[in-house]
Design a protein around this motif. Structure first.
Motif, short mmCIF file in Angstrom:
data_model
loop_
_atom_site.label_atom_id
_atom_site.label_comp_id
_atom_site.label_asym_id
_atom_site.label_seq_id
_atom_site.Cartn_x
_atom_site.Cartn_y
_atom_site.Cartn_z
N PRO A 403 32.69 37.98 -95.88
CA PRO A 403 31.96 36.72 -95.78
C PRO A 403 31.11 36.44 -97.02
O PRO A 403 30.78 37.36 -97.77
N GLN A 404 30.77 35.17 -97.22
CA GLN A 404 29.83 34.83 -98.28
C GLN A 404 28.44 35.35 -97.91
O GLN A 404 28.09 35.46 -96.74
N VAL A 405 27.67 35.65 -98.95
CA VAL A 405 26.28 36.09 -98.78
C VAL A 405 25.40 35.17 -99.61
O VAL A 405 25.67 34.98 -100.80
N ALA A 406 24.38 34.61 -99.00
CA ALA A 406 23.49 33.70 -99.70
C ALA A 406 22.05 34.01 -99.31
O ALA A 406 21.76 34.19 -98.12
N GLY A 441 37.60 33.28 -84.95
CA GLY A 441 37.10 34.55 -85.46
C GLY A 441 35.78 34.43 -86.21
O GLY A 441 35.43 35.33 -86.98
N TYR A 442 35.06 33.32 -86.03
CA TYR A 442 33.82 33.11 -86.80
C TYR A 442 32.83 34.23 -86.52
O TYR A 442 32.56 34.58 -85.38
N ALA A 443 32.31 34.80 -87.60
CA ALA A 443 31.30 35.85 -87.48
C ALA A 443 30.29 35.68 -88.60
O ALA A 443 30.66 35.31 -89.73
N GLY A 444 29.04 35.93 -88.31
CA GLY A 444 28.02 35.81 -89.34
C GLY A 444 26.65 36.14 -88.79
O GLY A 444 26.45 36.26 -87.57
N GLN A 445 25.72 36.31 -89.67
CA GLN A 445 24.35 36.62 -89.29
C GLN A 445 23.40 35.92 -90.26
O GLN A 445 23.70 35.77 -91.44
N ALA A 446 22.27 35.49 -89.74
CA ALA A 446 21.27 34.84 -90.58
C ALA A 446 19.89 35.38 -90.24
O ALA A 446 19.64 35.83 -89.11
N GLN A 447 19.01 35.34 -91.22
CA GLN A 447 17.65 35.84 -91.02
C GLN A 447 16.68 35.04 -91.88
O GLN A 447 17.00 34.71 -93.04
N VAL A 448 15.54 34.71 -91.32
CA VAL A 448 14.46 34.10 -92.10
C VAL A 448 13.24 35.00 -92.02
O VAL A 448 13.07 35.77 -91.07
N ARG A 455 2.26 30.63 -91.84
CA ARG A 455 3.27 30.03 -90.97
C ARG A 455 4.24 29.16 -91.78
O ARG A 455 4.55 28.03 -91.43
N VAL A 456 4.73 29.74 -92.87
CA VAL A 456 5.76 29.12 -93.69
C VAL A 456 6.84 30.16 -93.98
O VAL A 456 6.60 31.38 -93.87
N LEU A 457 8.02 29.70 -94.38
CA LEU A 457 9.10 30.62 -94.73
C LEU A 457 8.90 31.13 -96.15
O LEU A 457 8.49 30.38 -97.04
N VAL A 458 9.22 32.40 -96.36
CA VAL A 458 9.17 32.99 -97.69
C VAL A 458 10.50 33.63 -98.08
O VAL A 458 10.65 34.11 -99.21
N GLY A 459 11.47 33.63 -97.18
CA GLY A 459 12.77 34.20 -97.49
C GLY A 459 13.79 33.82 -96.44
O GLY A 459 13.44 33.54 -95.29
N ALA A 460 15.06 33.79 -96.83
CA ALA A 460 16.13 33.49 -95.89
C ALA A 460 17.43 34.07 -96.41
O ALA A 460 17.69 34.06 -97.62
N THR A 461 18.26 34.58 -95.52
CA THR A 461 19.57 35.14 -95.86
C THR A 461 20.60 34.66 -94.87
O THR A 461 20.36 34.68 -93.66
N PHE A 462 21.75 34.24 -95.38
CA PHE A 462 22.86 33.79 -94.53
C PHE A 462 24.11 34.56 -94.92
O PHE A 462 24.43 34.67 -96.10
N VAL A 463 24.81 35.09 -93.92
CA VAL A 463 26.06 35.81 -94.14
C VAL A 463 27.11 35.22 -93.22
O VAL A 463 26.94 35.22 -92.00
N GLY A 464 28.19 34.69 -93.81
CA GLY A 464 29.23 34.10 -92.99
C GLY A 464 30.11 33.20 -93.84
O GLY A 464 29.89 33.02 -95.04
N PRO A 465 31.13 32.58 -93.23
CA PRO A 465 32.01 31.67 -93.96
C PRO A 465 31.22 30.51 -94.58
O PRO A 465 30.42 29.86 -93.90
N ASP A 466 31.43 30.27 -95.87
CA ASP A 466 30.75 29.18 -96.58
C ASP A 466 29.24 29.21 -96.39
O ASP A 466 28.57 28.17 -96.36
#
Length: 510
Positions: A403-406, A441-448, A455-466
């Motif tokens: 999968p792509q990693v972003a 077969g979609y599979a992926g994981q995301a995390q913020v 109470r703001v975001l400082v990081g994010a990761t997405f793993v999956g198709p596109d």
């Protein structure tokens, strides 16, 4: 006869995407700009890295997506000849005429040759064979060897020389004539087998591409894969590569390399279980163990800087330690954020600073937002057009594996090492409705990562198709420091994979 000095307001060394951006922005307030390039205008990204590598990766990614959708016939394995022909089209057969046309149309002066600093605001360019310096009294065909041109900058010199690959200190590796990323992306024939030394972006992307194109691929990595990302990202890529038939050997170190008379490469490496050494053989060896800033041949010692290291810059991209503040740098040569897009961002900052500091202030495209450029030696204000603030808190990266990693901003480890009070919120992407209709077969994981105090975001990761296409929403949230209570009102469309944003907030407790 020695060449005469040619005078420009600004001289930019390096004609890749970073140098082009710096030169273009610097010229927008009437400054004259020379752009010096030793190879192809457009640089590494256009001909040997970003663009050709993504072409090699795309057919396998599309095939995988199609195979997950019921009712579509299996498109079959990619045709290597057709893929390489498409690669040649995208790189314009390594002809930079189109890029040269853009440079000239932007009002910049292109100088071909290898540039190095020889003193304060002075750049010496060694010309390609057959060229001669203006005013030297020689015709291009006269004399042997190379001529030179001397470029004097009235105001600023910008170093945008990028980075170069390094070979690890392994016996026999030089004599084995390994590939770098250039040979991999510029390959004329797909090898029957390939050993990839390394576990980073180039290693994982090229392992994916060549496995898709029919090579038998082995990866040898000292640690895990994609060590700069969240651990779950590298684990997902390792699992996918193994499923595709790649022999992934982690926690191993190359001991020696040998290429025999018949062309076969043998790599001896430490045992995966800590036991006796093991070997692997292949037709070719790709070494992708890292790159270093290209300063060794830049002549920075002539202005009092230590060669062979990154150029240390302030937030306006001005090089520290150079009296007069005339030297700037952007891109990989700074060692700050080694991606093309981040380097182009730095180049826009550097170009705007130079244009504001030294230009006339005229012109419709002059940078004017009511923001005052910092003076030479002054610190630039955060989040203005004159400061590369995102380098520290919102760097972006996409790895086009399967999968792509972003990811953008901090990883959880980086955030905790920085002392940030963060809470990680993870979600399985296969649970959202958009994944259900994307394929079976979609599979992926995301995390913020949430800064629990602000109470703001400082990081994010997405793993999956596109997954890379999902990244910019996170980038905007981080750069804009959007409070979670306001983010709650950003309603994701249904059914899309982006609905994970609602699930993040629900999981956090909103």
């Amino acid at each position: 006869m020695d060449p005469v000095e040619e005078l420009f307001d600004v001289v930019v060394i390096g004609g890749g995407p970073v140098g082009e951006n710096a030169a273009d922005r610097a010229s927008r307030t009437g400054l004259t700009v020379a752009l010096v390039e030793a190879e192809l205008v457009g640089g590494e990204c256009s001909y040997w890295a970003c663009m050709p590598s993504k072409v090699l990766l795309r057919p396998g990614a599309v095939r995988a997506l199609a195979r997950d959708v019921p009712g579509l016939a299996d498109p079959g394995a990619p045709d290597p000849a057709a893929v390489l022909a498409w690669r040649d089209e995208v790189t314009h057969d390594w002809d930079d005429a189109g890029q040269v046309e853009w440079v000239e149309g932007a009002g910049l002066t292109l100088v071909r040759g290898h540039a190095r600093l020889t003193g304060e605001r002075l750049v010496e360019v060694s010309l390609p064979d057959g060229d001669a310096a203006p005013g030297s009294g020689e015709s291009p065909s006269a004399g042997a060897g190379q001529g030179t041109r001397l470029l004097r900058a009235r105001h600023a010199v910008v170093a945008a020389t990028g980075s170069i690959p390094v070979l690890p200190d392994v016996p026999g590796i030089v004599g084995a004539e390994p590939w770098s990323s250039r040979e991999a992306t510029g390959v004329k024939d797909v090898p029957e087998s390939l050993v990839v030394l390394g576990g980073g972006v180039v290693a994982t992307e090229m392992a994916t591409a060549f496995a898709d194109l029919g090579s038998r691929v082995t990866i040898l990595a000292r640690g895990g894969l994609l060590g700069a990302a969240e651990p779950f990202a590298g684990e997902a890529v390792a699992a996918s590569l193994r499923e595709a038939g790649v022999d992934v050997r982690l926690g191993v170190e190359a001991r020696s390399v040998e290429r025999t008379a018949d062309g076969i490469v043998t790599v001896t490496h430490s045992g995966t279980d800590g036991g006796s050494d093991d070997t692997v053989t292949a037709a070719e060896l790709l070494v992708a163990t890292g790159r270093v800033p290209r300063t060794g041949d830049l002549g920075i010692d002539s202005v009092g800087l230590e060669p062979d290291g990154p150029l240390d810059v302030d937030e306006s991209m001005q090089v520290r330690g150079v009296p007069g503040g005339w030297l700037y740098a952007c891109g990989d040569v700074t060692g700050r954020a080694p991606t093309t897009h981040q380097g182009k961002y730095q180049a826009r900052v550097a170009g705007d600073v130079i244009a504001a500091r030294y230009g006339s202030g005229g012109g419709e495209e002059a940078p004017t937002r009511g923001e005052e450029a910092p003076g030479v030696g002054q610190e630039a204000s955060r989040w203005t057009r004159y400061a590369a603030t995102a380098d520290h808190v919102a760097r972006t990266q996409v790895v086009f594996t399967r999968p792509q990693v972003a990811w953008v901003g901090f990883t959880e480890r980086e955030a905790r090492e920085a002392g940030l009070p963060v809470r990680a919120v993870s979600y399985d992407l296969s649970w959202v409705a958009g994944a259900t209709v994307a394929g079976q077969g979609y599979a992926g994981q995301a995390q913020v990562l949430v800064d629990t105090e602000r109470r703001v975001l400082v990081g994010a990761t997405f793993v999956g198709p596109d997954a890379g296409e999902m990244l910019h929403a996170a980038t905007i949230a981080i750069v804009g420091e959007v409070p979670l209570d306001r983010l709650w009102h950003a309603v994701p469309a249904y059914p899309t994979v982006s609905e994970v944003w609602l699930r993040f907030l629900e999981s956090y407790g909103l």
